[in-house]
Design a protein around this motif. Structure first.
Motif, PDB file in Angstrom:
ATOM      1  N   PRO A  23      20.499   4.176   7.426  1.00 32.92           N
ATOM      2  CA  PRO A  23      21.126   5.376   7.995  1.00 32.92           C
ATOM      3  C   PRO A  23      20.261   5.875   9.142  1.00 32.92           C
ATOM      4  N   ASN A  24      20.880   6.258  10.238  1.00 28.57           N
ATOM      5  CA  ASN A  24      20.151   6.572  11.457  1.00 28.57           C
ATOM      6  C   ASN A  24      20.729   7.817  12.092  1.00 28.57           C
ATOM      7  N   VAL A  25      19.865   8.781  12.424  1.00 25.81           N
ATOM      8  CA  VAL A  25      20.308   9.995  13.113  1.00 25.81           C
ATOM      9  C   VAL A  25      19.433  10.227  14.328  1.00 25.81           C
ATOM     10  N   ALA A  26      19.914  11.070  15.245  1.00 28.04           N
ATOM     11  CA  ALA A  26      19.210  11.298  16.507  1.00 28.04           C
ATOM     12  C   ALA A  26      18.599  12.684  16.616  1.00 28.04           C
ATOM     13  N   THR A  27      18.926  13.595  15.693  1.00 27.39           N
ATOM     14  CA  THR A  27      18.432  14.963  15.807  1.00 27.39           C
ATOM     15  C   THR A  27      17.845  15.450  14.492  1.00 27.39           C
ATOM     16  N   VAL A  28      16.979  16.450  14.602  1.00 35.82           N
ATOM     17  CA  VAL A  28      16.381  17.067  13.417  1.00 35.82           C
ATOM     18  C   VAL A  28      17.447  17.716  12.546  1.00 35.82           C
ATOM     19  N   ALA A  29      18.423  18.368  13.164  1.00 33.78           N
ATOM     20  CA  ALA A  29      19.493  19.013  12.392  1.00 33.78           C
ATOM     21  C   ALA A  29      20.246  17.988  11.545  1.00 33.78           C
ATOM     22  N   GLU A  30      20.486  16.815  12.098  1.00 32.85           N
ATOM     23  CA  GLU A  30      21.174  15.767  11.339  1.00 32.85           C
ATOM     24  C   GLU A  30      20.295  15.259  10.195  1.00 32.85           C
ATOM     25  N   ALA A  31      18.989  15.192  10.431  1.00 30.33           N
ATOM     26  CA  ALA A  31      18.079  14.750   9.377  1.00 30.33           C
ATOM     27  C   ALA A  31      18.065  15.742   8.215  1.00 30.33           C
ATOM     28  N   VAL A  32      18.027  17.022   8.529  1.00 33.59           N
ATOM     29  CA  VAL A  32      18.046  18.049   7.473  1.00 33.59           C
ATOM     30  C   VAL A  32      19.368  17.994   6.715  1.00 33.59           C
ATOM     31  N   ALA A  33      20.471  17.803   7.435  1.00 27.72           N
ATOM     32  CA  ALA A  33      21.778  17.702   6.783  1.00 27.72           C
ATOM     33  C   ALA A  33      21.814  16.498   5.827  1.00 27.72           C
ATOM     34  N   TRP A  34      21.206  15.388   6.248  1.00 30.47           N
ATOM     35  CA  TRP A  34      21.140  14.206   5.379  1.00 30.47           C
ATOM     36  C   TRP A  34      20.348  14.523   4.107  1.00 30.47           C
ATOM     37  N   LEU A  35      19.233  15.211   4.262  1.00 32.81           N
ATOM     38  CA  LEU A  35      18.443  15.600   3.087  1.00 32.81           C
ATOM     39  C   LEU A  35      19.254  16.450   2.127  1.00 32.81           C
ATOM     40  N   GLU A  36      20.061  17.324   2.684  1.00 35.17           N
ATOM     41  CA  GLU A  36      20.851  18.204   1.823  1.00 35.17           C
ATOM     42  C   GLU A  36      21.919  17.431   1.056  1.00 35.17           C
ATOM     43  N   THR A  37      22.361  16.281   1.596  1.00 39.45           N
ATOM     44  CA  THR A  37      23.346  15.487   0.876  1.00 39.45           C
ATOM     45  C   THR A  37      22.721  14.712  -0.285  1.00 39.45           C
ATOM     46  N   ILE A  38      21.445  14.351  -0.154  1.00 43.16           N
ATOM     47  CA  ILE A  38      20.812  13.615  -1.244  1.00 43.16           C
ATOM     48  C   ILE A  38      20.146  14.545  -2.255  1.00 43.16           C
ATOM     49  N   GLY A  70       0.808  -1.204   0.000  1.00 42.21           N
ATOM     50  CA  GLY A  70       0.000   0.000   0.000  1.00 42.21           C
ATOM     51  C   GLY A  70       0.845   1.259   0.000  1.00 42.21           C
ATOM     52  N   LEU A  71       1.932   1.241   0.771  1.00 35.84           N
ATOM     53  CA  LEU A  71       2.825   2.400   0.784  1.00 35.84           C
ATOM     54  C   LEU A  71       3.505   2.568  -0.568  1.00 35.84           C
ATOM     55  N   GLU A  72       3.931   1.466  -1.157  1.00 34.89           N
ATOM     56  CA  GLU A  72       4.560   1.561  -2.480  1.00 34.89           C
ATOM     57  C   GLU A  72       3.582   2.135  -3.508  1.00 34.89           C
ATOM     58  N   ALA A  73       2.328   1.687  -3.445  1.00 40.77           N
ATOM     59  CA  ALA A  73       1.316   2.207  -4.380  1.00 40.77           C
ATOM     60  C   ALA A  73       1.089   3.696  -4.158  1.00 40.77           C
ATOM     61  N   TRP A  74       1.064   4.117  -2.890  1.00 39.23           N
ATOM     62  CA  TRP A  74       0.880   5.541  -2.583  1.00 39.23           C
ATOM     63  C   TRP A  74       2.050   6.353  -3.128  1.00 39.23           C
ATOM     64  N   LEU A  75       3.257   5.842  -2.979  1.00 43.61           N
ATOM     65  CA  LEU A  75       4.438   6.547  -3.486  1.00 43.61           C
ATOM     66  C   LEU A  75       4.433   6.597  -5.012  1.00 43.61           C
ATOM     67  N   ARG A  76       3.951   5.537  -5.628  1.00 41.44           N
ATOM     68  CA  ARG A  76       3.874   5.516  -7.089  1.00 41.44           C
ATOM     69  C   ARG A  76       2.913   6.599  -7.573  1.00 41.44           C
ATOM     70  N   ALA A  77       1.849   6.803  -6.810  1.00 42.40           N
ATOM     71  CA  ALA A  77       0.859   7.816  -7.188  1.00 42.40           C
ATOM     72  C   ALA A  77       1.285   9.218  -6.787  1.00 42.40           C
ATOM     73  N   ARG A  78       2.345   9.291  -6.015  1.00 42.50           N
ATOM     74  CA  ARG A  78       2.845  10.596  -5.540  1.00 42.50           C
ATOM     75  C   ARG A  78       4.330  10.714  -5.911  1.00 42.50           C
ATOM     76  N   PRO A  79       4.649  10.844  -7.200  1.00 44.94           N
ATOM     77  CA  PRO A  79       6.050  10.827  -7.664  1.00 44.94           C
ATOM     78  C   PRO A  79       6.859  12.038  -7.204  1.00 44.94           C
ATOM     79  N   THR A  80       6.197  13.034  -6.620  1.00 43.32           N
ATOM     80  CA  THR A  80       6.920  14.215  -6.136  1.00 43.32           C
ATOM     81  C   THR A  80       7.680  13.947  -4.836  1.00 43.32           C
ATOM     82  N   ILE A  81       7.364  12.830  -4.153  1.00 47.89           N
ATOM     83  CA  ILE A  81       8.102  12.480  -2.932  1.00 47.89           C
ATOM     84  C   ILE A  81       9.487  11.999  -3.323  1.00 47.89           C
ATOM     85  N   ALA A  82      10.517  12.681  -2.815  1.00 47.58           N
ATOM     86  CA  ALA A  82      11.894  12.361  -3.194  1.00 47.58           C
ATOM     87  C   ALA A  82      12.652  11.614  -2.111  1.00 47.58           C
ATOM     88  N   ALA A  83      12.112  11.582  -0.882  1.00 46.22           N
ATOM     89  CA  ALA A  83      12.790  10.895   0.220  1.00 46.22           C
ATOM     90  C   ALA A  83      11.786  10.666   1.336  1.00 46.22           C
TER      91      ALA A  83
END
Length: 250
Positions: A232-247, A57-70
């Protein structure tokens, strides 16, 4: 063009991440909440409520929502099924997936902890040596303790359990954290609690009960966190945003 990020949320970390991305010049949050509470507070940005229907179901939702990048999985440490579903769906869609998770609590000198794998083990320990027990659990996790009819339970919950298991001796305390150390000390003392049963959720909102237990010599039966996918696992929001910026550079 902004990058859409699906946040599997419902936790303090998920709300904080949605707020951070809502103010970010390059990312747009889309939060998914399980919908288990009657009136969940709404995170910043777009929100969807309810399950996806497993990994397919999640895969189908993602297929219908191609704008999700991560996807960032910031669900509760014990919401392991969603974590595995996300890992399967993201592998199928070749989408980046990160786990944002608060660190687990760790015993320190003076703690009287018994760590268990499931609630049946916890109930067996309680049955053998406890008289008055604080159950700091979710509404769906009470049943294994209801058959212990010689023990008096104080059940602390955000919402009243429905249906309520047939405890012989139980009092319900409706309360939402954070809880302060002084209040936790008073609660344990006034109810003559000798054992706390809880799960290793981590974080600061409910950590004070462990400090109060340490001071008062109250035992803690602690359920370990379930196994999760190797991500990949992080403990803080700042680390999560930094990860997004790398991808999503630039």
């Amino acid at each position: 063009m902004n990058v859409e990020v699906l946040i599997l949320g419902g936790t303090t970390e998920g709300y904080a991440l949605a707020a951070a991305l809502a103010d970010h010049p390059r990312f747009t949050p889309v939060s998914s909440l399980a919908g288990r509470t009657a009136s969940p507070r709404s995170p910043a940005g777009e929100v969807r409520i309810g399950g996806f229907g497993g990994p397919d179901g999640l895969e189908a939702w993602l297929r219908a929502r191609p704008t999700i990048a991560a996807i960032i999985d910031s669900t509760h440490p014990f919401a392991s099924r969603m974590g595995w579903n996300a890992a399967t769906a993201c592998a199928a869609r070749a989408l980046p997936l990160l786990r944002l998770e608060r660190p687990a609590w760790r015993a320190v000198p003076g703690d009287l902890w018994d760590e268990v794998e499931d609630w049946e083990q916890a109930a067996a320990l309680v049955s053998a040596r406890s008289r008055r027990v604080l159950l700091a659990l979710g509404r769906q996790e009470l049943e294994p303790f209801a058959r212990l009819d010689t023990i008096r339970f104080l059940i602390r919950s955000v919402e009243r359990p429905e249906p309520m298991p047939a405890f012989a001796q139980a009092e319900i305390l409706l309360a939402r954290g954070p809880f302060g150390l002084e209040d936790e000390r008073a609660l344990l003392s006034s109810h003559e609690i000798d054992t706390i049963v809880c799960k290793n959720s981590g974080g600061t909102a409910t950590e004070s009960k462990l400090a109060a237990a340490r001071e008062l010599g109250v035992r803690v039966v602690m359920r370990r966190r379930p196994r999760r996918p190797d991500l990949p696992n992080v403990a803080t929001v700042a680390e999560a945003v930094a990860w997004l910026e790398t991808i999503s550079p630039g």
